[in-house]
Each structure stands twice: as C-alpha cells, then as structure tokens.
Design a protein around this motif. Structure first.
Motif, PDB file in Angstrom:
ATOM      1  N   THR A  84      24.131  66.038 -14.107  1.00 36.75           N
ATOM      2  CA  THR A  84      25.199  65.046 -13.981  1.00 36.75           C
ATOM      3  C   THR A  84      24.666  63.784 -13.317  1.00 36.75           C
ATOM      4  O   THR A  84      23.938  63.864 -12.336  1.00 36.75           O
ATOM      5  N   TRP A  85      25.057  62.652 -13.855  1.00 39.25           N
ATOM      6  CA  TRP A  85      24.805  61.372 -13.206  1.00 39.25           C
ATOM      7  C   TRP A  85      26.072  60.950 -12.476  1.00 39.25           C
ATOM      8  O   TRP A  85      27.167  60.954 -13.051  1.00 39.25           O
ATOM      9  N   TYR A  86      25.905  60.589 -11.226  1.00 34.83           N
ATOM     10  CA  TYR A  86      26.969  60.010 -10.413  1.00 34.83           C
ATOM     11  C   TYR A  86      26.540  58.603 -10.012  1.00 34.83           C
ATOM     12  O   TYR A  86      25.362  58.255 -10.094  1.00 34.83           O
ATOM     13  N   ARG A  87      27.501  57.833  -9.552  1.00 37.63           N
ATOM     14  CA  ARG A  87      27.163  56.531  -8.998  1.00 37.63           C
ATOM     15  C   ARG A  87      28.074  56.229  -7.820  1.00 37.63           C
ATOM     16  O   ARG A  87      29.191  56.738  -7.729  1.00 37.63           O
ATOM     17  N   GLN A  88      27.543  55.402  -6.935  1.00 37.83           N
ATOM     18  CA  GLN A  88      28.312  55.000  -5.766  1.00 37.83           C
ATOM     19  C   GLN A  88      28.087  53.524  -5.508  1.00 37.83           C
ATOM     20  O   GLN A  88      26.952  53.097  -5.228  1.00 37.83           O
ATOM     21  N   ALA A  89      29.160  52.777  -5.628  1.00 37.46           N
ATOM     22  CA  ALA A  89      29.113  51.343  -5.336  1.00 37.46           C
ATOM     23  C   ALA A  89      29.442  51.128  -3.865  1.00 37.46           C
ATOM     24  O   ALA A  89      30.085  51.976  -3.236  1.00 37.46           O
ATOM     25  N   PRO A  90      29.026  50.006  -3.300  1.00 29.99           N
ATOM     26  CA  PRO A  90      29.301  49.736  -1.879  1.00 29.99           C
ATOM     27  C   PRO A  90      30.789  49.809  -1.578  1.00 29.99           C
ATOM     28  O   PRO A  90      31.611  49.208  -2.282  1.00 29.99           O
ATOM     29  N   GLY A  91      31.132  50.591  -0.556  1.00 32.85           N
ATOM     30  CA  GLY A  91      32.520  50.710  -0.139  1.00 32.85           C
ATOM     31  C   GLY A  91      33.375  51.597  -1.001  1.00 32.85           C
ATOM     32  O   GLY A  91      34.589  51.685  -0.789  1.00 32.85           O
ATOM     33  N   LYS A  92      32.762  52.259  -1.973  1.00 31.29           N
ATOM     34  CA  LYS A  92      33.525  53.121  -2.863  1.00 31.29           C
ATOM     35  C   LYS A  92      33.008  54.545  -2.801  1.00 31.29           C
ATOM     36  O   LYS A  92      31.899  54.809  -2.349  1.00 31.29           O
ATOM     37  N   GLN A  93      33.843  55.460  -3.278  1.00 33.85           N
ATOM     38  CA  GLN A  93      33.437  56.857  -3.318  1.00 33.85           C
ATOM     39  C   GLN A  93      32.475  57.097  -4.494  1.00 33.85           C
ATOM     40  O   GLN A  93      32.484  56.370  -5.492  1.00 33.85           O
ATOM     41  N   GLN A 128      21.105  56.467 -20.883  1.00 35.51           N
ATOM     42  CA  GLN A 128      20.939  55.176 -21.544  1.00 35.51           C
ATOM     43  C   GLN A 128      22.204  54.367 -21.304  1.00 35.51           C
ATOM     44  O   GLN A 128      23.300  54.799 -21.673  1.00 35.51           O
ATOM     45  N   MET A 129      22.042  53.209 -20.683  1.00 37.58           N
ATOM     46  CA  MET A 129      23.186  52.381 -20.319  1.00 37.58           C
ATOM     47  C   MET A 129      23.106  51.058 -21.063  1.00 37.58           C
ATOM     48  O   MET A 129      22.131  50.311 -20.896  1.00 37.58           O
ATOM     49  N   ASN A 130      24.087  50.789 -21.874  1.00 39.15           N
ATOM     50  CA  ASN A 130      24.149  49.562 -22.659  1.00 39.15           C
ATOM     51  C   ASN A 130      25.377  48.739 -22.266  1.00 39.15           C
ATOM     52  O   ASN A 130      26.306  49.250 -21.631  1.00 39.15           O
ATOM     53  N   SER A 131      25.362  47.484 -22.646  1.00 39.70           N
ATOM     54  CA  SER A 131      26.499  46.585 -22.396  1.00 39.70           C
ATOM     55  C   SER A 131      26.925  46.631 -20.936  1.00 39.70           C
ATOM     56  O   SER A 131      28.110  46.772 -20.622  1.00 39.70           O
ATOM     57  N   LEU A 132      25.975  46.498 -20.067  1.00 36.46           N
ATOM     58  CA  LEU A 132      26.240  46.614 -18.639  1.00 36.46           C
ATOM     59  C   LEU A 132      27.077  45.453 -18.123  1.00 36.46           C
ATOM     60  O   LEU A 132      26.945  44.307 -18.582  1.00 36.46           O
ATOM     61  N   THR A 133      27.927  45.762 -17.173  1.00 36.58           N
ATOM     62  CA  THR A 133      28.785  44.778 -16.526  1.00 36.58           C
ATOM     63  C   THR A 133      28.557  44.839 -15.016  1.00 36.58           C
ATOM     64  O   THR A 133      28.003  45.818 -14.507  1.00 36.58           O
ATOM     65  N   PRO A 134      28.996  43.824 -14.291  1.00 38.36           N
ATOM     66  CA  PRO A 134      28.834  43.866 -12.825  1.00 38.36           C
ATOM     67  C   PRO A 134      29.500  45.093 -12.192  1.00 38.36           C
ATOM     68  O   PRO A 134      29.061  45.547 -11.125  1.00 38.36           O
ATOM     69  N   GLU A 135      30.532  45.619 -12.850  1.00 39.86           N
ATOM     70  CA  GLU A 135      31.213  46.804 -12.314  1.00 39.86           C
ATOM     71  C   GLU A 135      30.337  48.054 -12.388  1.00 39.86           C
ATOM     72  O   GLU A 135      30.665  49.080 -11.783  1.00 39.86           O
ATOM     73  N   ASP A 136      29.255  47.993 -13.108  1.00 41.20           N
ATOM     74  CA  ASP A 136      28.322  49.120 -13.177  1.00 41.20           C
ATOM     75  C   ASP A 136      27.313  49.102 -12.041  1.00 41.20           C
ATOM     76  O   ASP A 136      26.516  50.036 -11.896  1.00 41.20           O
ATOM     77  N   THR A 137      27.322  48.051 -11.243  1.00 42.83           N
ATOM     78  CA  THR A 137      26.399  47.955 -10.116  1.00 42.83           C
ATOM     79  C   THR A 137      26.684  49.064  -9.109  1.00 42.83           C
ATOM     80  O   THR A 137      27.813  49.215  -8.630  1.00 42.83           O
ATOM     81  N   ALA A 138      25.652  49.841  -8.798  1.00 43.58           N
ATOM     82  CA  ALA A 138      25.812  50.982  -7.898  1.00 43.58           C
ATOM     83  C   ALA A 138      24.456  51.658  -7.718  1.00 43.58           C
ATOM     84  O   ALA A 138      23.498  51.341  -8.424  1.00 43.58           O
ATOM     85  N   VAL A 139      24.429  52.583  -6.781  1.00 44.02           N
ATOM     86  CA  VAL A 139      23.294  53.510  -6.701  1.00 44.02           C
ATOM     87  C   VAL A 139      23.640  54.702  -7.587  1.00 44.02           C
ATOM     88  O   VAL A 139      24.724  55.291  -7.449  1.00 44.02           O
TER      89      VAL A 139
END
Length: 122
Positions: free
Chosen positions: A35-44, A81-92
């Motif tokens: 599983t891939w997870y992501r965590q943006a600043p200030g978010k779960q 594989q991540m395409n059509s990236l947006t700023p909302e995809d910014t995360a670890v």
C-alpha cells in the motif's frame, strides 16, 4: 528482518509525472498486500493505492484515473506511477507492505518505508 526502501520522489511541475518505487528486501516469501500512503503537512496520513499478491488494486477517489499501482513479485518491488500531478498531491509518500516471511510461516507482519517527498509546483 525486512526493509522497505522508497525512491522516485522529487519536484515536478503541475501536470507532470513521477514513478515511485518501493523495494523490499530481507526475509520475504510473499508480499500479501502493498500500500502507498501519503501525508501532507498538517494532515493525516491517507491511503493512496494498494495492490494484493493476486493483483487486485484499490485507489483513493482522489487519484483514480491518474495513479497506477503495480508490483513485480520476482523483485519484491511495488511501483506507483503518478500522472497529471497537482499541488494537492504534494506530500511524503510512504510504502507499507504486509509480508509473509516464509512458506512455513503462519503469520504476516507489516513494515513501513522511510518515505519519499513528492512536491508539485504550480
């Protein structure tokens, strides 16, 4: 012991693409689920996508149609594989794997990678 090492993150412009990798090493008979997870600043931390050993995939609604998860069982590696990236995809982005260590094992255990930063600039 098992190690997960993610790679492929970086800085990309809006609309760009990145391909993340998660390589597992150690005592591995089978990766049951990755599983891939992501965590943006200030978010779960949130689930992005998962794939089972039989190839069944699952995606968060926010990435459906843009991201593709896949696995190479022979190399114990999972890709995103991540395409059509947006700023909302910014995360670890973190990789998690549920691993059965041997054919005689009756248990599986979960492991986390260290994370890889993805930054999408506008």
């Amino acid at each position: 012991q098992v190690q997960l090492v993610e790679s492929g993150g970086g800085l990309v412009e809006v609309g760009g693409s990145l391909n993340l990798s998660c390589a597992a090493s150690g005592n591995i008979f089978r990766i049951n689920v990755a599983t891939w997870y992501r965590q943006a600043p200030g978010k779960q931390r949130e689930l992005v996508a998962s794939v089972t050993s039989d190839g069944t995939t699952n995606y968060a609604d926010s990435v459906k149609g843009r991201f593709t998860i896949s696995g190479d069982n022979a190399k114990n590696t999972v890709f995103l594989q991540m395409n059509s990236l947006t700023p909302e995809d910014t995360a670890v982005y973190y990789c998690n794997a549920i691993i059965r260590p041997s054919s005689s094992s009756y248990y599986s255990r979960g492991y986390w990678g260290q994370g890889t930063q993805v930054t999408v600039s506008s």
